[in-house]
Design a protein around this motif. Structure first.
Motif, PDB file in Angstrom:
ATOM      1  N   GLU A 342      29.460 -14.336  28.171  1.00  0.00           N
ATOM      2  CA  GLU A 342      29.954 -15.494  27.253  1.00  0.00           C
ATOM      3  C   GLU A 342      31.260 -15.935  27.732  1.00  0.00           C
ATOM      4  O   GLU A 342      32.180 -15.231  28.018  1.00  0.00           O
ATOM      5  CB  GLU A 342      29.861 -14.833  25.941  1.00  0.00           C
ATOM      6  N   TRP A 346      29.736 -20.572  25.645  1.00  0.00           N
ATOM      7  CA  TRP A 346      28.634 -20.605  26.641  1.00  0.00           C
ATOM      8  C   TRP A 346      28.078 -19.283  27.093  1.00  0.00           C
ATOM      9  O   TRP A 346      28.868 -18.514  27.276  1.00  0.00           O
ATOM     10  CB  TRP A 346      28.906 -21.482  27.933  1.00  0.00           C
ATOM     11  N   SER A 347      26.607 -19.238  26.902  1.00  0.00           N
ATOM     12  CA  SER A 347      26.238 -17.806  27.650  1.00  0.00           C
ATOM     13  C   SER A 347      25.872 -18.510  28.961  1.00  0.00           C
ATOM     14  O   SER A 347      25.371 -19.232  29.504  1.00  0.00           O
ATOM     15  CB  SER A 347      24.937 -17.539  27.035  1.00  0.00           C
ATOM     16  N   TRP A 348      26.265 -17.321  30.043  1.00  0.00           N
ATOM     17  CA  TRP A 348      26.091 -17.718  31.460  1.00  0.00           C
ATOM     18  C   TRP A 348      25.506 -16.693  32.092  1.00  0.00           C
ATOM     19  O   TRP A 348      25.553 -15.386  31.808  1.00  0.00           O
ATOM     20  CB  TRP A 348      27.445 -18.258  32.030  1.00  0.00           C
ATOM     21  N   LEU A 395      23.523 -21.637  32.598  1.00  0.00           N
ATOM     22  CA  LEU A 395      24.682 -21.730  31.337  1.00  0.00           C
ATOM     23  C   LEU A 395      23.696 -22.549  30.051  1.00  0.00           C
ATOM     24  O   LEU A 395      22.735 -23.381  30.272  1.00  0.00           O
ATOM     25  CB  LEU A 395      25.532 -22.480  31.725  1.00  0.00           C
ATOM     26  N   SER A 396      24.011 -21.764  28.942  1.00  0.00           N
ATOM     27  CA  SER A 396      23.268 -22.208  27.720  1.00  0.00           C
ATOM     28  C   SER A 396      24.228 -22.220  26.547  1.00  0.00           C
ATOM     29  O   SER A 396      25.125 -21.312  26.441  1.00  0.00           O
ATOM     30  CB  SER A 396      21.975 -21.491  27.490  1.00  0.00           C
ATOM     31  N   ARG A 397      24.050 -23.119  25.490  1.00  0.00           N
ATOM     32  CA  ARG A 397      24.874 -22.972  24.181  1.00  0.00           C
ATOM     33  C   ARG A 397      24.246 -23.452  23.139  1.00  0.00           C
ATOM     34  O   ARG A 397      23.297 -24.340  23.411  1.00  0.00           O
ATOM     35  CB  ARG A 397      26.239 -23.619  24.544  1.00  0.00           C
ATOM     36  N   THR A 408      19.343 -25.785  21.314  1.00  0.00           N
ATOM     37  CA  THR A 408      19.772 -24.986  22.718  1.00  0.00           C
ATOM     38  C   THR A 408      19.996 -25.986  23.609  1.00  0.00           C
ATOM     39  O   THR A 408      18.886 -26.656  24.116  1.00  0.00           O
ATOM     40  CB  THR A 408      18.924 -23.902  23.017  1.00  0.00           C
ATOM     41  N   ALA A 410      20.518 -26.292  27.650  1.00  0.00           N
ATOM     42  CA  ALA A 410      20.760 -25.408  29.038  1.00  0.00           C
ATOM     43  C   ALA A 410      20.876 -26.256  30.012  1.00  0.00           C
ATOM     44  O   ALA A 410      20.198 -27.370  30.170  1.00  0.00           O
ATOM     45  CB  ALA A 410      19.535 -24.627  28.922  1.00  0.00           C
TER      46      ALA A 410
END
Length: 795
Positions: A342, A346-348, A395-397, A408, A410
């Motif tokens: 994270e 962002w989650s990557w 990547l997503s957020r 979401t 991405a």
């Protein structure tokens, strides 16, 4: 999303009746948009989180805007097989897995179809990462001729937590190949739990003995990390359903005997899966997945008669005739390593994915006729290799858009490198006609070919209101060998109430021609119009293919429409009905076997190509696939009598031809047809239009019992001579099993195909002297009744 009237008219009345029956009365269902343990409610199953076809981390089966089948490890283990593709074929009405024989390398690496399309039009993932394809090209008369798909049977069942099958076009989300859908193999994770299992089986005919031993376990790495392994050893002896050989009665000492092999080959496979996860600083996690498979297979070509041995000066080696054997070794390796975390909301996820498949072929019990009785009887025929390396950044957020829930977003990028290679066999395997049964790869066939592509994607999904959810995806790719491709997808789902929801998708897609389809080349002995001839498979850009009118390949393009209804009138009962249409332009397939006239044979001979027939890959066909899936599940607690799960799943699928390119003028001038009636039939009516799977499972205390009935619809095999066409009738198969579970131990035994049902026998005109008793397109094979027993211990 209104459907064209022509589409509505194509749905048969029996499908409408089945859909109505499934939605109005508790029926039974087998796979489902949920597939699950025998305990728990249908409502619980619908709340299972899925990861295929979405970038959200909390999407459930019920919320999916596309149909997703979820098969648990228990579902797979309850079948009477330890092969993944065979288990999927038994559980999924939309998946077809025939068992071809006498088809060279395709005997060892068998292709599976989703929704009646080509095997390479289904994308396979492992834990969401693209799986590499096999090096084998299906070039003979199999379903999926011309494809080089993923070998599903390299993955041991002991490693699998569940299978998620997305029955929808998904090229905009995953890239090339996802035209028919996506099969995502989700592996077991965590340090807890393990198992050891063993299975024995055999056919009622007394052959095909098989045994499998498997183990799975997890271990802790540090405080929060873990590593898991799964190992499998699987061995199967051959089956044989060939008819007696009635060729050349006056000269053959083995006339009237079973000389050939027609059935499953001898096969021995060892497979392993290792996956691990290790937390690092903060939210950082490192992870890895490694797979390894080694398979030895022995399959047969056609029996060569004594007359053939005498005519070719090898009667001293084989005074009664001989049966060439193809001994192949397939080594399959995959490795994924990545880091996720994270950062700034962002989650990557960054990963490197490398896979390769190597396929070696030896030909034994044979001869090179040009060497006479001095010929060796075993040859190294060469090697095929396929490699894929993929670098991904995802990547997503979550975004607050002022709607019913966060959305979401991405985005991501991918770089992929592919390599395909052919290594020539030893000189005696290919010179002057080569080894009988499978001439080796020639130096002119050999070579290494590579390409690369880069891609970028973006998707957005979420709830507009509490009742309405939507998503959009866009992906663009650039291949250095054929150019650009862009795909898009729009999906939506509206819930009128907790009991009724409507979902639909519209998407475009593509499939790039594989390197194997662009560069595979070989000369092999094939059965064409009832005779064994030397047939060449030519790369489209070779001089030999150009002499037959070939053009460079381009990408397939598809358009997918689907509309689905989800009904859950009761917490323990739910039904889904999904209709779909898939149009594919410039479909890539292998041409007809072109029996060459003298002038063309001489023209190819001047290039050093000595064949009587030829074929090459082409984009000459546009097709349309229309169908419907009906899935219904009912679970019931019967109190002291136990608990039951009743399942019903049905697929109706129709393939038709929208357009065939004009025949090349050069072929027309020689009375040859690039896409003949046999090729068209294979793409349209060669697999069943209908498949139904129904099962009932009951548990009481430590005991369980399962009854499953499958109906495979009819299919048609056409020949060059229309008088020899044959329609193979529909068939019902019944499987039964019983199990006992106490503590950590579980034991089960069962019978597949209890009624010993075989497909229709091949008519005499197509049986080649009585040898081909059964057709290899049979969707359930032709092994007859089979018995099995399983025992396991888990912790």
């Amino acid at each position: 999303m209104p459907l064209p009237s022509s589409f509505r008219a194509s749905i048969p009345l029996n499908v409408i009746a089945l859909a109505a029956a499934a939605s109005l009365a508790p029926s039974a269902q087998a796979q489902a948009t949920t597939a699950s343990p025998a305990v728990g409610s249908a409502s619980d199953q619908l709340q299972q989180v899925v990861v295929t076809g979405t970038r959200r981390v909390n999407r459930t089966v019920a919320e999916s805007e596309s149909p997703v089948d979820v098969l648990s490890a228990a579902d797979l283990q309850r079948t009477g097989t330890t092969e993944l593709a065979t288990a999927l074929g038994q559980l999924l009405p939309s998946l077809n897995f025939p068992r071809p024989s006498l088809t060279d390398a395709s005997d060892a690496v068998r292709p599976a179809q989703l929704r009646g399309l080509s095997p390479d039009q289904t994308l396979v993932l492992i834990d969401g990462k693209r799986r590499h394809t096999t090096a084998v090209v299906n070039i003979n008369g199999t379903q999926g001729r011309g494809s080089a798909p993923v070998d599903l049977n390299t993955i041991p069942l002991a490693a699998i937590e569940r299978i998620e099958v997305l029955r929808d076009g998904a090229a905009a989300q995953y890239g090339s190949d996802a035209i028919a859908g996506v099969i995502n193999i989700v592996l077991k994770k965590g340090a807890r739990g393990g198992s050891v299992n063993a299975e024995l089986g055999q056919t009622d005919a007394g052959d095909g003995f098989r045994h499998t031993e498997a183990a799975s376990a997890g271990f802790a790495l540090g405080q929060d990390g873990w590593i898991r392994f799964a190992l499998e050893n699987r061995h199967q002896q051959r089956t044989n359903r060939a008819g007696v050989d009635t060729r050349e009665a006056a000269t053959e000492p083995r006339f009237g005997q079973v000389n050939n092999r027609l059935g499953d080959p001898d096969s021995h496979q060892q497979a392993a899966v290792l996956n691990a996860e290790l937390p690092r600083a903060g939210a950082l996690q490192a992870y890895a997945v490694a797979t390894l498979s080694h398979r030895d297979t022995v399959s047969a070509a056609f029996w060569r008669t004594r007359a053939t041995a005498v005519a070719n000066n090898v009667a001293g080696l084989y005074p009664e005739g001989f049966l060439p054997l193809q001994r192949s070794t397939s080594v399959d390796i995959g490795l994924v390593a990545g880091v996720r975390g994270e950062l700034a909301g962002w989650s990557w996820d960054a990963s490197l994915n490398h896979g390769r498949n190597r396929f070696d072929i030896d030909v034994a019990n044979t001869a090179n006729y040009s060497l006479g009785n001095a010929s060796p009887t075993r040859f190294d025929a060469g090697r095929l290799s396929n490699q894929q390396t993929v670098l991904n950044l995802d990547l997503s957020r979550e975004l607050e858009l002022g709607l019913a829930a966060p959305w979401t977003l991405a985005v991501g990028a991918e770089a992929r490198r592919e390599r395909y290679e052919i290594d020539a066999g030893e000189p005696a395997s290919y010179q002057n006609g080569g080894a009988s049964g499978f001439p080796g790869f020639q130096p002119g066939n050999a070579g290494a070919h590579g390409r690369h592509d880069v891609a970028a994607y973006a998707s957005l999904e979420g709830r507009v209101t509490q009742a309405f959810s939507a998503s959009a995806a866009l992906r663009t790719e650039h291949y250095n060998d054929f150019g650009n491709a862009t795909s898009a997808k729009l999906s939506g789902r509206y819930a009128w109430s907790p009991a009724v929801a409507l979902r639909g998708t519209v998407s475009t897609g593509f499939r790039a021609p594989s390197l194997a389809q662009q560069f595979f080349a070989t000369t092999s002995t094939n059965l064409i119009n009832g005779a064994l001839v030397e047939a060449g498979t030519f790369p489209v850009e070779s001089a030999a293919a150009a002499a037959l009118g070939a053009k460079p390949l381009k990408a397939e393009k598809s358009r997918n429409l689907s509309l689905g209804l989800l009904l859950q009138p009761l917490g323990q009962w739910q039904t889904t009905v999904d209709i779909y249409q898939i149009d594919i332009d410039d479909r890539i397939l292998l041409s007809a076997n072109l029996s060459l006239p003298t002038a063309l044979r001489e023209q190819l001979a001047a290039q050093g190509v000595l064949v009587s027939a030829g074929r090459y890959f082409t984009n000459a066909l546009d097709t349309r696939t229309r169908g419907v899936d009906v899935v219904s599940t009912w679970q019931q607690d019967w109190g002291r009598a136990g608990r039951g799960q009743y399942t019903l799943a049905y697929n109706h699928n129709k393939n038709s031809v929208r357009h065939v390119d004009d025949n090349p003028a050069l072929l027309s001038a020689n009375n040859l047809t690039l896409i003949d009636r046999v090729t068209l039939a294979r793409a349209t009516v060669g697999s069943p239009k209908d498949k139904l799977v129904a099962s009932a499972e009951h548990r009481r205390g430590p005991w369980s019992g399962r009854l499953a009935a499958s109906r495979y619809g009819s299919f048609v095999i056409r020949q060059s001579n229309a008088a020899n066409d044959q329609t193979f009738g529909a068939a019902w198969l019944l499987d039964v099993s019983a199990g006992w579970e106490q503590g950590a131990w579980h034991v089960s035994a069962g019978v597949d195909n209890l009624t010993d049902r075989y497909p229709d026998r091949v008519i005499a005109a197509n049986a080649i002297g009585g040898i081909l008793a059964y057709n290899q397109f049979s969707p359930f094979g032709f092994n007859g009744r089979q018995y099995y027993a399983k025992v396991g211990y888990r912790w």
